[in-house]
Design an enzyme around this catalytic site. Sequence first.
Site, PDB file in Angstrom:
ATOM      1  N   ARG A 196      28.627 -25.912 -39.407  1.00 50.61           N
ATOM      2  CA  ARG A 196      29.475 -25.804 -40.586  1.00 50.61           C
ATOM      3  C   ARG A 196      30.677 -24.671 -40.633  1.00 50.61           C
ATOM      4  O   ARG A 196      31.520 -25.008 -41.332  1.00 50.61           O
ATOM      5  CB  ARG A 196      28.678 -25.756 -41.727  1.00 50.61           C
ATOM      6  CG  ARG A 196      27.691 -26.892 -42.125  1.00 50.61           C
ATOM      7  CD  ARG A 196      27.135 -26.758 -43.410  1.00 50.61           C
ATOM      8  NE  ARG A 196      26.384 -25.420 -43.327  1.00 50.61           N
ATOM      9  CZ  ARG A 196      25.023 -25.362 -42.945  1.00 50.61           C
ATOM     10  NH1 ARG A 196      24.311 -26.372 -42.359  1.00 50.61           N
ATOM     11  NH2 ARG A 196      24.655 -24.156 -43.123  1.00 50.61           N
TER      12      ARG A 196
ATOM     13  N   GLU B 233      13.312 -14.881 -36.048  1.00 49.61           N
ATOM     14  CA  GLU B 233      12.327 -14.647 -36.729  1.00 49.61           C
ATOM     15  C   GLU B 233      10.942 -14.998 -35.800  1.00 49.61           C
ATOM     16  O   GLU B 233      10.020 -14.476 -35.620  1.00 49.61           O
ATOM     17  CB  GLU B 233      11.993 -15.066 -38.057  1.00 49.61           C
ATOM     18  CG  GLU B 233      10.655 -14.506 -38.876  1.00 49.61           C
ATOM     19  CD  GLU B 233      10.689 -15.127 -40.174  1.00 49.61           C
ATOM     20  OE1 GLU B 233       9.758 -15.120 -40.656  1.00 49.61           O
ATOM     21  OE2 GLU B 233      11.841 -15.585 -40.816  1.00 49.61           O
TER      22      GLU B 233
END
Length: 186
Positions: free
Chosen positions: A59, A96
């Site tokens: 994007r 993460e």
Amino acid sequence: MVDLSKFIREIPDYPKPGILFRDITPMLADPEALAAAAKAMAEPYVGEKIDIVAAAEARGFIFAAPLAIQLGAGFVPIRKPGKLPFDLHSFAYELEYGTDELQIHVDGVKPGQRVLLIDDLLATGGTMEACCRLLERCDAEIVGCSFLIHLAQLGGEDRLNPYKCHSVLTYDQDDLENELSPSGRS
């Protein structure tokens, strides 16, 4: 002046329960809103002598090309592995749960070029921090980072110090209880 916040659709519990997805597709479909968003993202950098506008897929590409045109700069894509066909600089970074990698052509950014980084969203800042590290390896001068949306409570701007950050729309903890990047990336 176009109120861009009216073009951001909120979708609760997507992609999983407890997440409020900030959908930019209504804004992208409106030519006036899209032009206003690109102009607002570029505005602080007009006159900054930007050589290159760079963005990570996907994007970020939507906004980077029009900003490059507005700023009289080139556009350089930063991609995931396997997407660029030439010699590369690479930067692996921790997520993460695992790792990811970004790449740029070795001739995409020359040492000393002034680069503006673009993305649609700043959440935890992991992806944009990796973009900064990759461009530092290219000996680029990072002028700043510009975003359409900033989820302030997730602390991404802190990870981008000392670089100047600009966001058009900012949402903070008062706006909702629990947010994550619309794409699941930071």
